[in-house]
Enzyme design. Structure first.
Site, mmCIF file in Angstrom:
data_model
loop_
_atom_site.group_PDB
_atom_site.id
_atom_site.type_symbol
_atom_site.label_atom_id
_atom_site.label_comp_id
_atom_site.label_asym_id
_atom_site.label_seq_id
_atom_site.Cartn_x
_atom_site.Cartn_y
_atom_site.Cartn_z
ATOM 1 C CB THR A 1 -0.858 -0.158 1.298
ATOM 2 O OG1 THR A 1 -1.522 -1.469 1.213
ATOM 3 C CG2 THR A 1 -1.800 1.177 1.140
ATOM 4 C CG ASN B 1 -7.240 0.124 4.191
ATOM 5 O OD1 ASN B 1 -7.965 -0.979 3.918
ATOM 6 N ND2 ASN B 1 -5.842 -0.381 4.328
ATOM 7 C CG PHE C 1 -15.849 -2.693 8.854
ATOM 8 C CD1 PHE C 1 -15.696 -4.069 8.360
ATOM 9 C CD2 PHE C 1 -14.629 -2.171 8.960
ATOM 10 C CE1 PHE C 1 -14.802 -4.767 8.366
ATOM 11 C CE2 PHE C 1 -13.549 -2.911 9.036
ATOM 12 C CZ PHE C 1 -13.278 -4.022 8.329
ATOM 13 C CB CYS D 1 -3.562 -2.004 7.126
ATOM 14 S SG CYS D 1 -2.135 -2.972 6.562
ATOM 15 N NE ARG E 1 1.806 -5.449 11.384
ATOM 16 C CZ ARG E 1 1.897 -5.669 10.193
ATOM 17 N NH1 ARG E 1 2.877 -5.101 9.335
ATOM 18 N NH2 ARG E 1 0.952 -6.506 9.599
HETATM 19 N N1 LIG Z 1 -1.297 -7.070 6.607
HETATM 20 C C1 LIG Z 1 -2.397 -7.059 5.741
HETATM 21 O O1 LIG Z 1 -3.290 -7.656 6.110
HETATM 22 C C2 LIG Z 1 -2.090 -6.392 4.765
HETATM 23 C C3 LIG Z 1 -1.011 -5.543 4.224
HETATM 24 N N2 LIG Z 1 -1.164 -4.746 3.011
HETATM 25 C C4 LIG Z 1 0.156 -4.078 2.885
HETATM 26 O O2 LIG Z 1 1.122 -4.921 2.238
HETATM 27 C C5 LIG Z 1 2.189 -4.529 2.614
HETATM 28 C C6 LIG Z 1 2.939 -5.583 3.549
HETATM 29 O O3 LIG Z 1 2.584 -5.430 4.708
HETATM 30 P P1 LIG Z 1 2.659 -6.704 5.778
HETATM 31 O O4 LIG Z 1 2.660 -8.070 4.951
HETATM 32 O O5 LIG Z 1 1.689 -6.725 6.825
HETATM 33 O O6 LIG Z 1 4.032 -6.218 6.334
HETATM 34 P P2 LIG Z 1 5.019 -7.036 7.170
HETATM 35 O O7 LIG Z 1 5.916 -6.187 7.891
HETATM 36 O O8 LIG Z 1 4.570 -8.264 7.672
HETATM 37 O O9 LIG Z 1 6.035 -7.888 5.964
HETATM 38 C C7 LIG Z 1 6.831 -7.197 5.516
HETATM 39 C C8 LIG Z 1 8.062 -8.158 4.759
HETATM 40 O O10 LIG Z 1 9.134 -7.477 4.040
HETATM 41 C C9 LIG Z 1 10.177 -7.919 4.392
HETATM 42 N N3 LIG Z 1 11.343 -6.893 3.544
HETATM 43 C C10 LIG Z 1 11.555 -5.802 3.784
HETATM 44 N N4 LIG Z 1 12.528 -5.349 3.012
HETATM 45 C C11 LIG Z 1 12.684 -6.281 2.082
HETATM 46 C C12 LIG Z 1 13.429 -6.005 1.046
HETATM 47 N N5 LIG Z 1 14.209 -5.327 0.744
HETATM 48 N N6 LIG Z 1 13.576 -7.560 0.234
HETATM 49 C C13 LIG Z 1 12.866 -8.541 0.780
HETATM 50 N N7 LIG Z 1 11.928 -8.566 1.934
HETATM 51 C C14 LIG Z 1 11.844 -7.397 2.551
HETATM 52 C C15 LIG Z 1 10.560 -7.993 5.807
HETATM 53 O O11 LIG Z 1 11.376 -8.732 6.290
HETATM 54 C C16 LIG Z 1 8.982 -8.542 5.939
HETATM 55 O O12 LIG Z 1 8.933 -10.041 6.233
HETATM 56 C C17 LIG Z 1 1.996 -3.014 3.411
HETATM 57 O O13 LIG Z 1 2.135 -2.040 2.503
HETATM 58 C C18 LIG Z 1 0.824 -3.184 3.817
HETATM 59 O O14 LIG Z 1 -0.116 -1.985 4.103
HETATM 60 C C19 LIG Z 1 -2.187 -4.552 2.400
HETATM 61 C C20 LIG Z 1 -3.072 -5.529 2.358
HETATM 62 C C21 LIG Z 1 -3.236 -6.485 3.761
HETATM 63 O O1 LIG Z 2 -4.718 -3.043 4.156
HETATM 64 C C1 LIG Z 2 -4.850 -3.814 5.005
HETATM 65 O O2 LIG Z 2 -3.992 -4.214 5.383
HETATM 66 C C2 LIG Z 2 -6.327 -4.311 5.188
HETATM 67 O O3 LIG Z 2 -6.822 -3.518 6.167
HETATM 68 C C3 LIG Z 2 -7.929 -4.192 6.944
HETATM 69 O O4 LIG Z 2 -8.044 -5.396 7.433
HETATM 70 P P1 LIG Z 2 -7.480 -5.863 8.853
HETATM 71 O O5 LIG Z 2 -6.486 -4.690 9.229
HETATM 72 O O6 LIG Z 2 -6.633 -7.204 8.712
HETATM 73 O O7 LIG Z 2 -8.706 -6.046 9.869
HETATM 74 P P2 LIG Z 2 -10.103 -5.552 9.786
HETATM 75 O O8 LIG Z 2 -11.125 -6.603 9.827
HETATM 76 O O9 LIG Z 2 -10.311 -4.384 8.716
HETATM 77 O O10 LIG Z 2 -10.188 -4.805 11.313
HETATM 78 C C4 LIG Z 2 -9.336 -3.509 11.381
HETATM 79 C C5 LIG Z 2 -9.375 -2.987 12.991
HETATM 80 O O11 LIG Z 2 -10.985 -2.502 12.756
HETATM 81 C C6 LIG Z 2 -11.566 -3.027 13.994
HETATM 82 N N1 LIG Z 2 -13.035 -3.010 13.551
HETATM 83 C C7 LIG Z 2 -13.460 -3.745 12.682
HETATM 84 C C8 LIG Z 2 -14.917 -3.805 12.450
HETATM 85 C C9 LIG Z 2 -15.660 -3.087 13.304
HETATM 86 O O12 LIG Z 2 -16.870 -3.121 12.845
HETATM 87 N N2 LIG Z 2 -15.082 -2.335 14.240
HETATM 88 C C10 LIG Z 2 -13.790 -2.446 14.623
HETATM 89 O O13 LIG Z 2 -13.733 -1.710 15.816
HETATM 90 C C11 LIG Z 2 -10.900 -4.431 14.374
HETATM 91 O O14 LIG Z 2 -11.135 -4.720 15.647
HETATM 92 C C12 LIG Z 2 -9.377 -4.204 14.012
HETATM 93 O O15 LIG Z 2 -8.830 -3.753 15.042
HETATM 94 C C13 LIG Z 2 -8.826 -4.129 5.787
HETATM 95 O O16 LIG Z 2 -10.339 -4.746 6.281
HETATM 96 C C14 LIG Z 2 -8.536 -4.890 4.501
HETATM 97 O O17 LIG Z 2 -9.446 -4.815 3.539
HETATM 98 C C15 LIG Z 2 -7.116 -4.431 3.933
HETATM 99 O O18 LIG Z 2 -6.772 -4.992 2.961
#
Ligand SMILES: NC(=O)C1=CN([C@@H]2O[C@H](COP(=O)(O)OP(=O)(O)OC[C@H]3O[C@@H](n4cnc5c(N)ncnc54)[C@H](O)[C@@H]3O)[C@@H](O)[C@H]2O)C=CC1
Ligand SMILES: O=C(O)[C@H]1O[C@H](OP(=O)(O)OP(=O)(O)OC[C@H]2O[C@@H](n3ccc(=O)[nH]c3=O)[C@H](O)[C@@H]2O)[C@H](O)[C@@H](O)[C@@H]1O
Length: 436
Positions: A121, A212, A253, A264, A333
Site C-alpha cells: 500500500t 481503507n 464495520f 494498516c 501492530r
Molecule cells: N497485513 C495485511 O493484512 C495487508 C497488508 N497490506 C500492505 O502490504 C504491505 C506489507 O504488509 P505486511 O505483510 O503486513 O508487512 P510485514 O512487515 O509483515 O512484511 C513485510 C516483509 O518484507 C520484508 N522485507 C523488507 N524489506 C525487504 C527487501 N528489501 N527485500 C525483501 N524483503 C523485504 C520484511 O522482512 C517482512 O518480512 C504493506 O504495504 C501493507 O500496507 C495490504 C493489504 C493487507
Molecule cells: O490494508 C490492509 O492491510 C487491510 O486492512 C483491513 O484489514 P485488517 O487490518 O486485517 O482488519 P479489519 O478486519 O479491517 O479490522 C481492522 C480493525 O478495525 C476494528 N474493527 C473492525 C470492524 C468493526 O466494526 N469495528 C472495529 O473496531 C478491528 O477490531 C481491527 O482492530 C481491511 O479490512 C482490509 O481490506 C485491508 O486489506
C-alpha cells in the site's frame, strides 16, 4: 507461471503460498533469514488460519520455495513486491525505504517482458515514480500496481477468492500486455466471475487507500455515535443494528468498541492525509484526522471506565483478555488492547494479560508485559476484568465461573462482545462502550 514474491510478511507469505497452491512456480524472497527458514520448513511465522496447511501442501508439490537470495528472482517473469510501508517515525508519511530497496535489489535480475507488480500500500504517485526506475534500468520489464485487500484472519480465503482485482497499468500496449499477464496469474479466480477493474496507476493506488479510509471512517462514525450514546443513555449496538438494516448503510464495520488498530488502517489513513497535504488537499482529507482522533479517544475511554469501576488505578489488579488488534490474528501492530495495557500500567495498575495467539508478539513489543497461559489465570484475583479483543473463547466465557476467580466482580467489555445480561446475572458490574 514463474513468480517471485519479494517480502514474505503477513501479505507476501500468504500470497506466495496461495499462488503456488493455484499451480504457479513461486519463490518467496525476504531479507529475514529466520522467516525464510520457518516458511521453507512449512511453519507460518505468524498466526493465520489455514496458512500452515496451504504452505505445507504447496511445499510438498515442489512449486514453492523461500530464500534470502534476490538473484532467485531471475528465474521468474512476474515479481510481486509485498514489502512493508509502515508509518515513518516522527511523521504521518509512509516509509517507502523498503519498497525502494526491494525495487533496487530486483532491477539487476529483470529480463525483457518481465512484469513487476506492486502489492504494497503506497501513497498515490509512487507507482509512476517506480515505473520510471524500472524503465530507466532498460530491462524491458513493465510495472503494474495491483493493491491487496485481504483481511488478516481471512487472508487465505481473501487471496484465493477476493471481492475484486484492481490492476493499475500503463497506457497502450504495455498496459494491455500487463493486464494479460495478471489475468493469467489470477485465471482461477477470474473464471469464477471475480470482477477486475483495470485502471491507471494513480487510480489503483487511490482505490486501496480510499477503501481503507472508508472502512476506518465507518468504524469511527459508529464510535462517535457511541460517545453520543454514552452522553444520552442510548445503546449504540441497537443503533447500529437499526441503521444497518438500511441496505445503503449495511451492518458490517459498525461494531462500536475499542476501535481500529493493526498494521494498516491507522497508518494508511495517516499516510493518505499526509499525501493529501503534499498535494495541497489539506481541507479535503482533514476529516481523516478526526477519524483518527475519535478512534484514539476510545482507548482513553476504556481506561476511564476501568478507573471509574476500581476507584484508583494505582495498585489495582487488572485481568486483561485480548492483546491482538483483532481476533484470529497474533498481530499487535498498533493494537488498541496493547495501548490500553500500557496506559493502565503507567497509571500504576498491575496487569496480567492473556491472548490465545498474541502473548508472544505482545511480549516482544512490550517486554515488561506479564502474560498468563490461560484466561482463568489472567483474571484470578483481579479487581476488574477487561475484554479487549473479541476472541470466541472470551465471548463464550461462563461468567459464573469467572466470578469464582476474581477479587471483585467488575468487567469492562471493550468490544461490546459479552452478553451483559448474563454477566450482570452472575453479579458483575458491567461497563461497555456506548451501552448502558
Ligand atoms: N497485513 C495485511 O493484512 C495487508 C497488508 N497490506 C500492505 O502490504 C504491505 C506489507 O504488509 P505486511 O505483510 O503486513 O508487512 P510485514 O512487515 O509483515 O512484511 C513485510 C516483509 O518484507 C520484508 N522485507 C523488507 N524489506 C525487504 C527487501 N528489501 N527485500 C525483501 N524483503 C523485504 C520484511 O522482512 C517482512 O518480512 C504493506 O504495504 C501493507 O500496507 C495490504 C493489504 C493487507
Ligand atoms: O490494508 C490492509 O492491510 C487491510 O486492512 C483491513 O484489514 P485488517 O487490518 O486485517 O482488519 P479489519 O478486519 O479491517 O479490522 C481492522 C480493525 O478495525 C476494528 N474493527 C473492525 C470492524 C468493526 O466494526 N469495528 C472495529 O473496531 C478491528 O477490531 C481491527 O482492530 C481491511 O479490512 C482490509 O481490506 C485491508 O486489506
Amino acid at each position: 507461471m514463474r513468480i517471485s514474491v519479494i517480502g514474505c510478511g503477513y501479505l507476501g507469505a500468504v500470497h506466495a503460498a496461495c499462488m503456488a497452491e493455484l499451480g504457479h512456480d513461486v519463490v518467496g524472497i525476504d531479507v529475514d533469514q529466520h522467516k525464510v527458514d520457518e516458511l521453507g520448513a512449512g511453519r507460518a511465522p505468524f498466526f493465520e488460519p489455514g496458512l500452515p496447511e496451504v504452505l505445507t501442501k504447496a511445499l510438498e508439490t515442489g512449486r514453492l520455495r523461500f530464500t534470502t537470495d534476490m538473484s532467485a528472482a531471475a528465474e521468474a517473469t512476474v515479481h510481486f513486491v509485498a514489502v512493508g510501508t509502515p508509518q515513518t517515525k516522527g511523521s504521518f508519511n509512509a516509509d517507502l525505504t523498503y519498497v525502494d530497496a526491494a525495487i533496487d535489489g530486483l532491477l539487476p535480475f529483470l529480463s525483457e517482458g518481465d512484469l513487476v507488480v506492486g502489492k504494497s500500500t503506497v501513497p498515490v504517485g509512487t507507482a509512476a515514480r517506480l515505473a520510471g526506475l524500472v524503465e530507466g534500468a532498460k530491462s524491458g520489464a513493465t510495472l503494474a500496481w495491483n493493491p491487496e485487500f485481504l483481511r488478516e484472519g481471512f487472508a487465505v480465503q481473501d487471496t484465493v477468492s477476493p471481492d475484486r482485482f484492481v490492476y493499475g497499468v500503463p497506457s497502450g500496449d504495455a498496459g494491455a500486455a500487463a493486464t494479460a499477464v495478471l489475468d493469467e496469474v489470477y485465471a482461477t479466480a477470474l473464471a469464477t466471475g471475480t470482477p477486475r477493474i483495470v485502471t491507471d496507476y494513480a487510480t489503483a493506488e487511490l482505490v486501496k487507500v480510499s477503501a481503507n479510509a472508508f472502512l476506518a471512517t465507518k468504524i469511527s462514525f459508529i464510535n462517535a455515535m457511541a460517545e453520543v450514546a454514552e452522553a444520552t443513555g442510548a445503546d449504540v449496538t441497537q443503533l447500529a443494528d437499526a441503521i444497518g438494516h438500511d441496505a445503503r448503510i449495511g451492518r458490517k464495520f459498525l461494531n462500536a468498541g475499542l476501535g481500529f488498530g493493526g498494521g494498516c488502517l491507522p497508518k494508511d489513513i495517516r499516510a493518505f492525509r499526509a499525501r493529501g497535504d503534499e498535494l495541497g488537499l489539506h481541507d479535503t482529507l482533514s476529516f481523516l484526522g478526526e477519524v483518527d482522533a475519535i478512534n484514539l479517544r476510545r482507548r482513553e475511554r476504556v481506561v476511564t471506565l476501568t478507573r471509574e469501576l476500581v476507584g484508583d488505578l494505582d495498585g489495582a489488579t487488572i485481568g486483561v483478555l485480548g492483546l491482538a488488534f483483532k481476533p484470529n490474528s497474533d498481530d499487535v501492530r498498533d493494537s488498541p488492547a496493547l495501548d490500553v495495557v500500557t496506559k493502565l500500567v503507567e497509571a500504576g495498575a498491575t496487569v496480567t494479560a492473556f491472548d490465545p495467539e498474541a502473548n508472544e508478539t505482545a511480549t516482544r513489543s512490550l517486554p515488561t508485559l506479564t502474560t498468563s497461559e490461560t484466561a482463568e489465570d489472567a483474571v484470578r484475583g483481579a479487581d476488574a476484568v477487561l475484554v479487549l479483543t473479541e476472541w470466541k473463547e472470551f465471548r463464550e466465557l461462563d461468567p459464573a465461573a469467572v466470578a469464582t476467580l476474581v477479587a471483585h466482580k467488575r468487567v469492562v467489555d471493550g468490544r461490546n462482545c459479552l452478553d451483559a445480561v448474563a454477566w450482570r446475572a452472575a453479579g458483575f458490574e458491567v461497563r461497555g462502550l456506548g451501552r448502558p
